[in-house]
Motif scaffolding. Structure first.
Motif, mmCIF file in Angstrom:
data_model
loop_
_atom_site.group_PDB
_atom_site.id
_atom_site.type_symbol
_atom_site.label_atom_id
_atom_site.label_comp_id
_atom_site.label_asym_id
_atom_site.label_seq_id
_atom_site.Cartn_x
_atom_site.Cartn_y
_atom_site.Cartn_z
ATOM 1 N N TRP A 1 -87.437 26.167 68.830
ATOM 2 C CA TRP A 1 -86.135 26.176 69.500
ATOM 3 C C TRP A 1 -85.774 27.599 69.909
ATOM 4 C CZ3 TRP A 1 -83.531 21.890 70.861
ATOM 5 C CH2 TRP A 1 -83.874 20.692 70.236
ATOM 6 N N ARG A 2 -85.024 27.724 70.982
ATOM 7 C CA ARG A 2 -84.417 29.000 71.352
ATOM 8 C C ARG A 2 -83.016 29.014 70.755
ATOM 9 N NH1 ARG A 2 -83.896 30.252 76.906
ATOM 10 N NH2 ARG A 2 -83.187 28.141 77.204
ATOM 11 N N VAL A 3 -82.571 30.162 70.266
ATOM 12 C CA VAL A 3 -81.306 30.242 69.528
ATOM 13 C C VAL A 3 -80.358 31.212 70.214
ATOM 14 C CG1 VAL A 3 -80.234 30.837 67.320
ATOM 15 C CG2 VAL A 3 -82.479 29.716 67.348
ATOM 16 N N LEU A 4 -79.139 30.739 70.450
ATOM 17 C CA LEU A 4 -78.064 31.566 71.004
ATOM 18 C C LEU A 4 -76.911 31.568 70.004
ATOM 19 C CD1 LEU A 4 -76.565 33.135 73.250
ATOM 20 C CD2 LEU A 4 -75.964 30.923 74.240
ATOM 21 N N VAL A 5 -76.453 32.763 69.647
ATOM 22 C CA VAL A 5 -75.295 32.908 68.769
ATOM 23 C C VAL A 5 -74.170 33.513 69.611
ATOM 24 C CG1 VAL A 5 -74.340 34.034 66.728
ATOM 25 C CG2 VAL A 5 -76.715 33.230 66.718
ATOM 26 N N VAL A 6 -73.063 32.791 69.702
ATOM 27 C CA VAL A 6 -71.887 33.281 70.416
ATOM 28 C C VAL A 6 -70.829 33.585 69.375
ATOM 29 C CG1 VAL A 6 -70.138 32.779 72.153
ATOM 30 C CG2 VAL A 6 -72.445 31.854 72.416
ATOM 31 N N TRP A 7 -70.342 34.821 69.384
ATOM 32 C CA TRP A 7 -69.339 35.233 68.410
ATOM 33 C C TRP A 7 -67.942 34.930 68.921
ATOM 34 C CZ3 TRP A 7 -70.536 36.393 63.581
ATOM 35 C CH2 TRP A 7 -71.862 36.735 63.299
ATOM 36 N N GLU A 8 -67.066 34.631 67.987
ATOM 37 C CA GLU A 8 -65.663 34.322 68.297
ATOM 38 C C GLU A 8 -65.021 35.417 69.142
ATOM 39 O OE1 GLU A 8 -61.496 33.794 65.779
ATOM 40 O OE2 GLU A 8 -63.322 34.434 64.774
ATOM 41 N N CYS A 9 -65.368 36.675 68.900
ATOM 42 C CA CYS A 9 -64.762 37.778 69.657
ATOM 43 C C CYS A 9 -65.112 37.680 71.146
ATOM 44 C CB CYS A 9 -65.155 39.135 69.090
ATOM 45 S SG CYS A 9 -66.931 39.449 69.011
#
Length: 163
Positions: A109-117
């Motif tokens: 899988w490719r992983v994207l992390v989007v932060w709340e900020c």
């Protein structure tokens, strides 16, 4: 420092904190859906139950709260009440996050992390740059990316890195 509310009130407040369908997550879902991206939510058989799973793009998206996942931004501040407890809890969350990301990458899988900020920045500036970055990554991106409020400024460059 002593808590400013009683134990029952604090308990009620903490129990109201959601793990799914948070405001940042819903904003991202609506924007991606409007762009034609289709996804599944909170797939239980994947490590970490990603917030969004886009099988067509072989990608998962996590929308992390800056406090709960210990992001080094202006929105993270160690509470003055029981700081040792909170640092331990957040540290365990970070270890768990890295483990889930590594497992997903290992499964292809490719992983994207989007932060709340980043989502707060998008709302404040009434900008769709975050969604543009996400869409570009989903279509053409590498295997791992984190987006925070710095990546959402108009002058920032997005870089990718491995876990």
């Amino acid at each position: 420092m002593v808590d400013i509310v009683d134990v029952a009130t604090r308990s009620r407040m903490m129990s109201g904190i959601q793990g799914k369908n948070t405001e940042p997550e819903v904003l991202i879902r609506k924007a991606l859906h409007a762009r034609g991206f289709r996804f599944r939510l909170h797939v239980k058989h994947l490590p970490g139950k990603p917030d969004l799973v886009l099988p067509k793009y072989n990608a998962v998206v996590f929308v992390h709260g800056c406090f709960w996942h210990g992001h080094t931004c202006r929105y993270f501040k160690v509470p003055q009440t029981r700081p040792d407890f909170w640092l331990e809890k957040i540290g365990k969350n970070q270890i768990r996050d890295r483990s889930h990301e590594a497992s997903l990458l290992g499964q292809g899988w490719r992983v994207l992390v989007v932060w709340e900020c980043a989502v707060r920045s998008m709302k404040r500036e009434k900008s769709l740059l975050l969604i543009d970055l996400m869409a570009e990554w989903l279509i053409n991106g590498n295997e791992y990316l984190q987006i925070d409020e710095n990546a959402c400024s108009l002058t920032a460059l997005v870089t990718t890195s491995k876990v």
